[in-house]
Design a protein around this motif. Structure first.
Motif, PDB file in Angstrom:
ATOM      1  N   ASP A   1       8.671  16.359  22.736  1.00 18.11           N
ATOM      2  CA  ASP A   1       7.394  16.096  23.400  1.00 18.11           C
ATOM      3  C   ASP A   1       7.358  16.581  24.849  1.00 18.11           C
ATOM      4  OD1 ASP A   1       6.372  14.992  21.102  1.00 18.11           O
ATOM      5  OD2 ASP A   1       6.723  12.906  21.720  1.00 18.11           O
ATOM      6  N   ILE A   2       8.518  16.649  25.526  1.00 19.32           N
ATOM      7  CA  ILE A   2       8.516  17.081  26.930  1.00 19.32           C
ATOM      8  C   ILE A   2       8.910  18.550  27.094  1.00 19.32           C
ATOM      9  CG2 ILE A   2       8.861  14.785  27.902  1.00 19.32           C
ATOM     10  CD1 ILE A   2      11.809  15.422  28.251  1.00 19.32           C
ATOM     11  N   ALA A   3       9.142  19.223  25.962  1.00 18.95           N
ATOM     12  CA  ALA A   3       9.481  20.647  26.021  1.00 18.95           C
ATOM     13  C   ALA A   3       8.262  21.453  26.475  1.00 18.95           C
ATOM     14  CB  ALA A   3       9.959  21.131  24.653  1.00 18.95           C
ATOM     15  N   ASP A   4       8.514  22.567  27.152  1.00 15.61           N
ATOM     16  CA  ASP A   4       7.432  23.451  27.571  1.00 15.61           C
ATOM     17  C   ASP A   4       6.747  24.085  26.364  1.00 15.61           C
ATOM     18  OD1 ASP A   4       7.994  22.916  30.231  1.00 15.61           O
ATOM     19  OD2 ASP A   4       9.377  24.610  30.408  1.00 15.61           O
ATOM     20  N   SER A   5       7.533  24.415  25.344  1.00 14.76           N
ATOM     21  CA  SER A   5       7.038  25.008  24.107  1.00 14.76           C
ATOM     22  C   SER A   5       7.897  24.503  22.972  1.00 14.76           C
ATOM     23  CB  SER A   5       7.133  26.536  24.152  1.00 14.76           C
ATOM     24  OG  SER A   5       6.399  27.061  25.218  1.00 14.76           O
ATOM     25  N   ARG A   6       7.381  24.710  21.759  1.00 17.53           N
ATOM     26  CA  ARG A   6       8.134  24.237  20.598  1.00 17.53           C
ATOM     27  C   ARG A   6       8.018  25.249  19.473  1.00 17.53           C
ATOM     28  NH1 ARG A   6       6.825  18.490  17.880  1.00 17.53           N
ATOM     29  NH2 ARG A   6       5.841  18.290  19.900  1.00 17.53           N
ATOM     30  N   ILE A   7       9.153  25.523  18.858  1.00 15.04           N
ATOM     31  CA  ILE A   7       9.187  26.342  17.641  1.00 15.04           C
ATOM     32  C   ILE A   7       9.535  25.367  16.527  1.00 15.04           C
ATOM     33  CG2 ILE A   7      10.303  28.207  16.394  1.00 15.04           C
ATOM     34  CD1 ILE A   7      11.075  29.375  19.166  1.00 15.04           C
TER      35      ILE A   7
ATOM     36  N   GLY B   1      19.325  29.845  38.333  1.00 11.83           N
ATOM     37  CA  GLY B   1      19.860  31.080  37.770  1.00 11.83           C
ATOM     38  C   GLY B   1      18.826  32.164  37.563  1.00 11.83           C
ATOM     39  N   GLY B   2      17.554  31.845  37.791  1.00 17.25           N
ATOM     40  CA  GLY B   2      16.516  32.830  37.575  1.00 17.25           C
ATOM     41  C   GLY B   2      16.303  33.163  36.102  1.00 17.25           C
ATOM     42  N   TYR B   3      16.668  32.239  35.243  1.00 14.64           N
ATOM     43  CA  TYR B   3      16.479  32.447  33.810  1.00 14.64           C
ATOM     44  C   TYR B   3      15.006  32.264  33.448  1.00 14.64           C
ATOM     45  CZ  TYR B   3      21.530  31.614  33.803  1.00 14.64           C
ATOM     46  OH  TYR B   3      22.870  31.672  34.059  1.00 14.64           O
ATOM     47  N   GLU B   4      14.576  32.934  32.416  1.00 11.08           N
ATOM     48  CA  GLU B   4      13.192  32.812  31.967  1.00 11.08           C
ATOM     49  C   GLU B   4      12.993  31.626  31.036  1.00 11.08           C
ATOM     50  OE1 GLU B   4      11.699  36.492  30.403  1.00 11.08           O
ATOM     51  OE2 GLU B   4      12.479  37.612  32.110  1.00 11.08           O
ATOM     52  N   MET B   5      14.030  31.308  30.242  1.00 12.96           N
ATOM     53  CA  MET B   5      13.873  30.230  29.263  1.00 12.96           C
ATOM     54  C   MET B   5      15.222  29.729  28.793  1.00 12.96           C
ATOM     55  SD  MET B   5      12.968  32.185  25.725  1.00 12.96           S
ATOM     56  CE  MET B   5      12.267  33.699  26.359  1.00 12.96           C
TER      57      MET B   5
END
Length: 106
Positions: free
Chosen positions: A98-104, A82-86
């Motif tokens: 643990d496998i997420a690209d980033s974490r908030i 879909g060409g989504y950024e995130m």
């Protein structure tokens, strides 16, 4: 008269069909997410609009560790298609975090 809407899914690996209402919790998660994302991809292409992000709230709870990793891989593939950024994805599972690209973390 009562109408119902049930999605029938054909499983090519098992060579069987079954309705969404009779599936396990983990199977439902996969099918519902796949349908939701397919509709998102279709609508984005049809409208010509570009969306930057997708959102999901705690959909991975019924999945075991192996399926959670596959589930995240599917979600990443949708981002590519879909060409989504995130995708902002809420999960209480340390395995998924643990496998997420980033974490908030709040």
């Amino acid at each position: 008269l009562k109408e119902t809407f049930d999605i029938t899914v054909y499983d090519a690996l098992r060579d069987e069909s079954k309705g969404l209402r009779t599936m396990s919790g983990g199977e439902k998660v996969w099918i519902e997410e796949a349908i939701t994302r397919a509709i998102s991809l279709y609508n984005a292409r049809r409208s010509g609009r570009r969306y930057q992000a997708l959102f999901t709230d705690e959909k991975d709870g019924a999945l075991d560790f192996k399926r959670k990793k596959e589930f995240i891989a599917m979600k990443k593939r949708v981002l590519d298609l879909g060409g989504y950024e995130m995708e902002l994805f809420i999960s209480h599972s340390p395995d998924v975090q643990d496998i997420a690209d980033s974490r908030i973390q709040l």
